[in-house]
Design a protein around this motif. Structure first.
Motif, PDB file in Angstrom:
ATOM      1  N   ALA A 344      10.683  -3.443   7.768  1.00  0.00           N
ATOM      2  CA  ALA A 344       9.898  -2.232   7.467  1.00  0.00           C
ATOM      3  C   ALA A 344       8.428  -2.631   7.455  1.00  0.00           C
ATOM      4  O   ALA A 344       8.088  -3.788   7.176  1.00  0.00           O
ATOM      5  CB  ALA A 344      10.299  -1.648   6.129  1.00  0.00           C
ATOM      6  N   GLY A 345       7.555  -1.671   7.760  1.00  0.00           N
ATOM      7  CA  GLY A 345       6.126  -1.948   7.741  1.00  0.00           C
ATOM      8  C   GLY A 345       5.585  -1.991   6.326  1.00  0.00           C
ATOM      9  O   GLY A 345       4.909  -2.929   5.929  1.00  0.00           O
ATOM     10  N   SER A 346       5.906  -0.951   5.530  1.00  0.00           N
ATOM     11  CA  SER A 346       5.501  -0.932   4.132  1.00  0.00           C
ATOM     12  C   SER A 346       6.590  -0.238   3.323  1.00  0.00           C
ATOM     13  O   SER A 346       7.144   0.770   3.762  1.00  0.00           O
ATOM     14  CB  SER A 346       4.154  -0.213   3.967  1.00  0.00           C
ATOM     15  OG  SER A 346       3.607  -0.465   2.681  1.00  0.00           O
ATOM     16  N   VAL A 347       6.899  -0.793   2.162  1.00  0.00           N
ATOM     17  CA  VAL A 347       7.991  -0.302   1.331  1.00  0.00           C
ATOM     18  C   VAL A 347       7.421   0.338   0.067  1.00  0.00           C
ATOM     19  O   VAL A 347       6.516  -0.229  -0.557  1.00  0.00           O
ATOM     20  CB  VAL A 347       8.956  -1.457   0.955  1.00  0.00           C
ATOM     21  CG1 VAL A 347      10.180  -0.925   0.223  1.00  0.00           C
ATOM     22  CG2 VAL A 347       9.365  -2.255   2.197  1.00  0.00           C
ATOM     23  N   PHE A 348       7.946   1.506  -0.293  1.00  0.00           N
ATOM     24  CA  PHE A 348       7.499   2.259  -1.468  1.00  0.00           C
ATOM     25  C   PHE A 348       8.671   2.327  -2.426  1.00  0.00           C
ATOM     26  O   PHE A 348       9.703   2.914  -2.104  1.00  0.00           O
ATOM     27  CB  PHE A 348       7.043   3.659  -1.047  1.00  0.00           C
ATOM     28  CG  PHE A 348       5.889   3.632  -0.090  1.00  0.00           C
ATOM     29  CD1 PHE A 348       6.070   3.288   1.248  1.00  0.00           C
ATOM     30  CD2 PHE A 348       4.599   3.902  -0.522  1.00  0.00           C
ATOM     31  CE1 PHE A 348       5.001   3.233   2.128  1.00  0.00           C
ATOM     32  CE2 PHE A 348       3.523   3.865   0.347  1.00  0.00           C
ATOM     33  CZ  PHE A 348       3.727   3.519   1.674  1.00  0.00           C
ATOM     34  N   VAL A 349       8.500   1.752  -3.626  1.00  0.00           N
ATOM     35  CA  VAL A 349       9.632   1.550  -4.514  1.00  0.00           C
ATOM     36  C   VAL A 349       9.575   2.474  -5.731  1.00  0.00           C
ATOM     37  O   VAL A 349       8.564   2.512  -6.445  1.00  0.00           O
ATOM     38  CB  VAL A 349       9.670   0.075  -4.993  1.00  0.00           C
ATOM     39  CG1 VAL A 349      10.887  -0.156  -5.879  1.00  0.00           C
ATOM     40  CG2 VAL A 349       9.680  -0.863  -3.795  1.00  0.00           C
ATOM     41  N   GLU A 355       4.606   8.078  -0.493  1.00  0.00           N
ATOM     42  CA  GLU A 355       3.959   7.467   0.671  1.00  0.00           C
ATOM     43  C   GLU A 355       2.452   7.675   0.629  1.00  0.00           C
ATOM     44  O   GLU A 355       1.685   6.806   1.050  1.00  0.00           O
ATOM     45  CB  GLU A 355       4.531   8.069   1.963  1.00  0.00           C
ATOM     46  CG  GLU A 355       4.008   7.360   3.209  1.00  0.00           C
ATOM     47  CD  GLU A 355       4.307   8.133   4.492  1.00  0.00           C
ATOM     48  OE1 GLU A 355       5.484   8.467   4.701  1.00  0.00           O
ATOM     49  OE2 GLU A 355       3.366   8.396   5.261  1.00  0.00           O
ATOM     50  N   GLY A 358       0.200   4.800  -0.630  1.00  0.00           N
ATOM     51  CA  GLY A 358      -0.163   3.738   0.303  1.00  0.00           C
ATOM     52  C   GLY A 358      -1.066   4.233   1.421  1.00  0.00           C
ATOM     53  O   GLY A 358      -1.878   3.481   1.950  1.00  0.00           O
TER      54      GLY A 358
END
Lengths: 433, 433
Positions: A344-349, A355, A358
């Motif tokens: 994945a490019g960027s992960v949001f937890v 989103e 970020g």
């Protein structure tokens, strides 16, 4: 809704397929012609194209420093404060990425170094269109500044009045952009890659754009006298993994954030809960009502995919196969679950990480690999604004010790002169002693 | 001899010009056809091409593990020891490049991470031709192994007997290459990028090759279903900066090391000493006599350039403008001089550091940016076998604190849904409290 376990391997691939992204022969020819014109006529060609596409009355490409200042100063103070806050987070996270040079003796008398240095001159492209994108100025300008690039050139298409918005001006000044030029499209990319009378040739070009900009970046990156580019581009996309614990309204809002980017945006929800999927679908419909860009978002959501898996492990496998640009994880036990996710490019937890955090202000970069490139390309970061090179220094002891190894390998490859360069030195050392 | 100060800017550019490297339309079309055939017919196409170009009797692409072992075991023990020694240095220097993940709070409750992970599957290409290149196996295989790539596929054209040399087999086994396939050229690149029945699709392809290989790497890198590649390629080159203190025989041996690579190799000497230049020229003639590849080296040396500068600062400026792949510095005071040099792939310092040390065994990588790309591309290193991605997690505190900033920026860009994804969460938190 797609029931994952009912699909064959081929159907699974189809379920995760992205729209075809091959640029047409026509786009490619048009862009080649624009690049040729800019190469031949320089500023005159860039001004011609800019008058044709953006601003009929443009006379000068460069936005002078005083106008930039005046525009920046006119920005609404609450937006200025928001830009400052985002700048600080992005600056902090990219400063933390500063690499350390390596120096070591690999063998006695053989010193090897890996050094990092900023690219001297980077070009950043900011698209025009319906809305200004100060966030992209920050995402490209801040790491360029942190890396220590000596020159940051920004190109952006002017509005009809031959200017840029206060947001763009403020963000550019804040990042220490060296010069702003009022041009866009393939002509701006050509100007930064090849240089014109007023726009100096850059070493590397960054930034998003339409299909002409993307094609132009590709074409100049293939020319030895062109420029390097940040990464290949494709439509933006999000994949959300959520379980029964997730808040359907939150999930819907994240899918819609992606969808409003453009009609070709990709939004995918993967869940092991049929109820959650139904609730999210309903929430999407409700939230769509109040969006200003509802038409765009609705078109994009027609291609949205809702995938039901039997287990959360299967959900992770779906995501790993798709390799999303943005991956949002809203599950009960994210700490155990996260190590299962790759590509994945960027992960949001978690529930409180939309989103948009970020995209704007958490500190991570929003320039990310799309279109499955998250399998083999990196998210944009400080290192993309630097380059690595090596140094080696052998002492007399070093060459005496390692010389026979080098000669043996050179001879095995049939390269006499390589061997001779060592032999001649070993002979000189024998004579000395 | 070129007297630098007597040249105009245009003449200076011409003096440092590289041979034109545009691949012909014919090469490009041939490669496109080969890629299409491999995409359509898989292994059968690769075997056909291999029979046509390399080994008429080939039946299986994969070199089976037992044959690889037998070949590796048959290697002359002194060469094996040399490979082991080079392996250890390369392993040590690339292990020292292992990056550290970044974790930080950019604002209260906003945690951002940058993580590094190995590419899952890399393909490495080793050219065939007159001599085997075990050194290139090490330069690509060692960092792949150190990075932790799960699968390393090696393609190399077979000899007429349908096999590889003991050197290649030994180096491949030493690096833990997963599978070796007997194929070369554009067909090997196509197979690794797209996958066939027996060759699995790789995420990224590394390695040097002829104009067909280079063109094939470029074409597959432009396909979304293709693979990433290491860097653009061009003829190999060296620039030596030497002053009156340098040993002319050493300098000549380094120029000739470069020259024997191929008739298109570029060798440049820059010096502030006319006497040194004359002595080097004479030493080149003397050393040429005894080289086995004298014909190749002589052809390349016909294009060698000897540049006389007034000062050493001017010599540094020449090098910075040329941006050499290999930069050799043989000057009295290298410590003061080095900081003036930028834009080189790998730097060799002092009398005891011949280019062949880095080509084989010092520990630095010999895959370097050529053709002026040293201005904007990195020397190959561990990081090229890894990718970076980011993670962010906001707590309830984090979104409460940063949310208004995100909303302000989203609204400035006219992206309602982005703003709404925050608003909906802030509302939920208000209800909770």
């Amino acid at each position: 809704m797609i029931i994952w376990s009912s699909l064959t391997d081929t159907e699974k691939q189809q379920a995760l397929a992205r729209p075809t992204a091959s640029s047409s022969r026509q786009t490619s020819d048009t862009v080649a012609q624009i690049i040729n014109r800019v190469e031949k006529d320089g500023d005159a060609a860039v001004i011609d194209f800019t008058r044709q596409f953006d601003c009929p009355d443009l006379t000068t490409l460069k936005l002078d420093a005083q106008t930039l200042d005046t525009l920046a100063d006119s920005l609404d103070s609450s937006v200025a404060r928001a830009i400052n806050r985002a700048y600080n987070n992005i600056h902090a996270f990219h400063s933390a990425q500063m690499p350390t040079d390596v120096t070591m003796e690999t063998s006695p008398g053989v010193r090897c170094e890996l050094k990092y240095t900023a690219l001297e001159h980077v070009g950043i492209y900011i698209p025009g269109g319906s809305a200004p994108l100060p966030s992209t100025v920050l995402m490209l300008g801040v790491p360029a500044r942190v890396a220590g690039c000596q020159r940051i050139t920004l190109c952006t298409p002017p509005n009809k009045q031959g200017s840029v918005t206060p947001e763009i001006a403020y963000a550019a000044r804040k990042c220490g952009v060296t010069e702003v030029f009022l041009c866009g499209g393939a002509q701006a990319i050509a100007a930064m890659a090849l240089g014109t009378q007023s726009i100096r040739k850059a070493d590397k070009i960054f930034g998003p754009g339409n299909s002409y900009v993307t094609e132009a970046k590709q074409q100049v990156s293939l020319r030895p006298d062109g420029a390097a580019i940040d990464m290949p581009a494709g439509p933006s996309e999000v994949l959300v993994i959520a379980d029964a614990d997730a808040n359907p309204a939150f999930v819907a809002s994240d899918l819609l954030s992606q969808a409003e980017h453009g009609p070709d945006s990709q939004a995918i929800l993967v869940s092991n809960s049929e109820a959650l999927i139904a609730d999210v679908k309903q929430a999407v419909e409700e939230q769509l009502e109040s969006l200003s860009r509802a038409d765009i978002a609705r078109t994009a959501m027609q291609n949205a995919r809702y995938i039901l898996t039997e287990t959360m492990d299967e959900a992770a496998a779906v995501s790993n196969q798709y390799a999303p640009e943005h991956l949002i994880v809203q599950t009960a036990q994210s700490a155990d679950f996260l190590p299962k996710l790759k590509n994945a490019g960027s992960v949001f937890v978690g529930p409180w990480s939309p989103e948009s955090a970020g995209d704007y202000a958490s500190g991570t970069n929003h320039v990310l690999p799309t279109y499955g490139y998250a399998k083999n390309y990196s998210s944009l970061g400080l290192l993309d604004f630097m380059r690595r090179y090596t140094i080696q220094e052998l002492s007399a002891t070093g060459i005496k010790d390692l010389g026979p190894t080098i000669m043996s390998l050179a001879q095995a490859e049939g390269l006499d002169a390589h061997s001779n360069a060592v032999a001649i030195r070993l002979d000189a050392l024998k004579e000395e002693s």
